[in-house]
Design an enzyme around this catalytic site. Structure first.
Site, PDB file in Angstrom:
ATOM      1  N   HIS A   2     -10.815  35.847 111.518  1.00  0.00           N
ATOM      2  CA  HIS A   2      -9.396  35.752 111.848  1.00  0.00           C
ATOM      3  C   HIS A   2      -8.551  36.815 111.147  1.00  0.00           C
ATOM      4  CE1 HIS A   2      -9.088  33.076 108.172  1.00  0.00           C
ATOM      5  NE2 HIS A   2      -7.945  33.705 108.063  1.00  0.00           N
ATOM      6  N   ASP A  51     -16.235  31.872 111.766  1.00  0.00           N
ATOM      7  CA  ASP A  51     -15.110  32.694 111.324  1.00  0.00           C
ATOM      8  C   ASP A  51     -15.556  33.790 110.360  1.00  0.00           C
ATOM      9  OD1 ASP A  51     -12.505  33.563 111.245  1.00  0.00           O
ATOM     10  OD2 ASP A  51     -11.891  32.179 109.654  1.00  0.00           O
ATOM     11  N   GLY A  97      -3.692  35.784 102.359  1.00  0.00           N
ATOM     12  CA  GLY A  97      -4.212  37.091 101.974  1.00  0.00           C
ATOM     13  C   GLY A  97      -5.551  37.002 101.271  1.00  0.00           C
ATOM     14  N   ASN A  98      -5.911  35.806 100.792  1.00  0.00           N
ATOM     15  CA  ASN A  98      -7.233  35.605 100.201  1.00  0.00           C
ATOM     16  C   ASN A  98      -8.324  35.457 101.269  1.00  0.00           C
ATOM     17  OD1 ASN A  98      -5.729  34.196  97.506  1.00  0.00           O
ATOM     18  ND2 ASN A  98      -7.613  35.347  97.128  1.00  0.00           N
ATOM     19  N   SER A  99      -7.928  35.258 102.516  1.00  0.00           N
ATOM     20  CA  SER A  99      -8.907  35.055 103.582  1.00  0.00           C
ATOM     21  C   SER A  99      -9.943  36.168 103.609  1.00  0.00           C
ATOM     22  CB  SER A  99      -8.207  35.031 104.944  1.00  0.00           C
ATOM     23  OG  SER A  99      -7.532  33.835 105.143  1.00  0.00           O
ATOM     24  N   GLY A 146     -31.755  21.605 122.804  1.00  0.00           N
ATOM     25  CA  GLY A 146     -31.633  21.113 124.169  1.00  0.00           C
ATOM     26  C   GLY A 146     -31.618  19.603 124.272  1.00  0.00           C
ATOM     27  N   VAL A 147     -30.769  18.959 123.468  1.00  0.00           N
ATOM     28  CA  VAL A 147     -30.669  17.498 123.507  1.00  0.00           C
ATOM     29  C   VAL A 147     -29.203  17.094 123.457  1.00  0.00           C
ATOM     30  CG1 VAL A 147     -32.897  17.072 122.400  1.00  0.00           C
ATOM     31  CG2 VAL A 147     -30.854  17.326 120.981  1.00  0.00           C
ATOM     32  N   ILE A 186     -26.794  14.234 121.727  1.00  0.00           N
ATOM     33  CA  ILE A 186     -26.939  13.407 120.534  1.00  0.00           C
ATOM     34  C   ILE A 186     -25.720  12.526 120.327  1.00  0.00           C
ATOM     35  CG2 ILE A 186     -28.461  15.048 119.384  1.00  0.00           C
ATOM     36  CD1 ILE A 186     -26.079  16.062 117.802  1.00  0.00           C
TER      37      ILE A 186
END
Length: 492
Positions: free
Chosen positions: A121, A151, A224-226, A282-283, A285
């Site tokens: 992001h 992300d 800003g720490n992202s 492929g299940v 749940i």
């Protein structure tokens, strides 16, 4: 004895003076309470140059499909009010027309190749990405790949004439609640900011994606720490700082970081393929609730119940609807979230051992994993509407095993051509279906006066009725003579 200050004089028969180098410790009931490291200056000094600031120029109008979504939180949740820093605020923040700017953080993981890791992001929609170093220099970066589900973004810069400092990923699973951590990043544009705190919690879900498994920390994380690193006290990256809860956009001591064990696998795949290649079972749940556990004679509600097997998927012919997965490739499976994560992290094409409970017996089967495509998921009976899912070959619901009514099934149960619907192949003894006289060979024609022709449609109708608060499902059934009848099944 609790010390509010480093030195405290108390009256009484006992005067204790505690002196420690680096730590002030007080024994309490046999345990030693630590006030933390006296300084992290040496640790920070060796890591600051590996942490970078990410700035971008963006075309404001197009937001792009890769933007990290606002978490879907329960109505009235305390999280609902405070998730603004990286989600709603991004949409409402005013920007000048034409171009916009974004500031975030990142860190170098390969000094030779010039590989930088950050949040997706931070760079979504960027026309230009610039990596800014602690010495004031800057360089343009190219995008290697992104993963919207976790992300994470990987960048590459030209290392010609530049000596870089890289950091390595540590083991996030080794981190314990209460362990000290250090965040370095670019809060509010103040590059090279260092904060210290502890691991406040693990395995947090914030509703941002299918692989939510965040580390919660009280180390100050702000806008800003992202994309910046969360270090352990050995200087290893054990998390990527991603989101905070805050009423104002500033830190209140609740921040979230992507665990390194999840991030490392994503980063490696983005570097190698430019995309993620996740395992696919492929299940369909659903959780093992207390009621389900009791009905199956289980001592506790654990594992994941298979409500359907997707046609043509890796599990077809190996796993069965009604199986409860309790182990996957040597890892104990506790819930749906964990199964999604460990399946996705498993290599595509690998043969894995899946431990299941089948009709009360413990079995281990081998499944060769397929590749999860972008429009597929590990399948949940609670998936959101609008997501195209592969067809379900078989499913188990309300004590019935159901399958498509094909030519082979017609021949097996001697069903005429004019009977259409979904075949009931098995009925669990003592189930609500059994109590209503439903037998193998019966065909479900309608549910709640709505025609059904596939196992998936049956599952969807049942889920819709539950969502409406209904307690019973009205089924129209046909037998091999074509005779129709209605049966009402309790769904709770």
């Amino acid at each position: 004895m609790r010390f509010a200050n480093p030195l405290r004089v108390t009256s009484g028969p006992l005067l204790a003076v505690i002196v420690a180098v680096g730590l002030v410790a007080v024994p309490v009931d046999g345990w030693s309470q630590s006030r933390g490291p006296a300084s992290v200056a040496d640790l920070a000094d060796g890591l600051l140059s590996a942490v970078v600031n990410i700035s971008t120029t963006q075309n404001v109008a197009p937001r792009g499909p890769g933007r990290v979504p606002m978490p879907q939180l329960p109505e009235g949740s305390p999280f609902e009010e405070f998730f603004g820093e990286f989600f709603r605020d991004q949409e409402s923040r005013p920007r000048p027309p034409g171009q916009g700017a974004s500031l975030g953080s990142g860190f170098v993981v390969d000094a030779d190749e010039g590989i930088v890791v950050t949040n997706n992001h931070v760079i979504t929609g960027a026309a230009e990405i610039i990596v800014n170093f602690s010495d004031g220099s800057k360089v343009d970066a190219e995008l290697v790949g992104i993963d919207t589900k976790t992300d994470i973004a990987v960048l590459k810069i030209d290392t010609t004439g530049r000596s870089l400092r890289a950091v390595s990923f540590g083991d996030s699973e080794a981190m314990r609640i209460g362990d000290w951590v250090m965040a370095i990043g670019n809060p509010f544009g103040f590059g090279g900011s260092v904060t210290v705190g502890i691991v406040s919690a693990r395995n947090r879900q914030i509703g941002s994606g299918p692989y939510d498994d965040y580390i919660q920390t009280d180390a100050a994380i702000n806008r800003g720490n992202s994309g910046g690193p969360l270090f352990n006290m050995d200087g290893e990256v054990i998390g990527i700082n991603t989101a905070i809860i805050s009423p104002s956009g500033g830190s209140i001591g609740i921040g979230f970081a992507i665990p390194s064990n999840l991030a490392r696998n994503v980063v490696d795949q983005l570097r190698e393929f430019g995309e993620t290649r996740r395992g696919w079972l492929g299940v369909r749940i659903q959780p093992v609730t207390g009621e389900i556990a009791e009905s199956l004679g289980l001592e506790e509600a654990r594992g994941v119940l298979l409500s359907g097997i997707e046609k043509g998927g890796p599990a077809e012919g190996v796993l069965e609807a009604g199986d409860i997965i309790i182990g996957f490739d040597g890892v104990e499976v506790v819930d749906q979230r964990e199964l999604r994560r460990i399946v996705a992290e498993a290599p595509v094409g690998s043969e894995v051992q899946v431990e299941v409970l089948r009709k009360g017996e413990r079995k281990t089967v081998t499944v060769k994993l397929g590749r999860l495509e972008e429009d597929e998921e590990v399948a949940s009976a609670e998936d959101e509407e609008g997501v195209d899912e592969p067809p379900v070959a078989e499913a188990k619901v309300l004590g019935m095993s159901i399958v498509e009514l094909d030519d082979e099934a017609r021949a097996t149960f001697e069903l005429p051509e004019d009977v259409s619907g979904v075949l009931i192949s098995e009925v669990e003894e003592g189930s609500v279906a059994d109590q209503q006289g439903i037998r193998p060979g019966d065909v479900i024609v309608e549910i709640a006066l709505t025609s059904v022709s596939t196992p998936k449609e049956v599952l969807d109708q049942i889920e819709d009725l539950k969502a409406q608060g209904r307690k019973n499902a009205l089924l129209m059934l046909a037998n091999k003579t074509g005779e129709l009848r209605f049966a009402t099944l309790r769904m709770d």
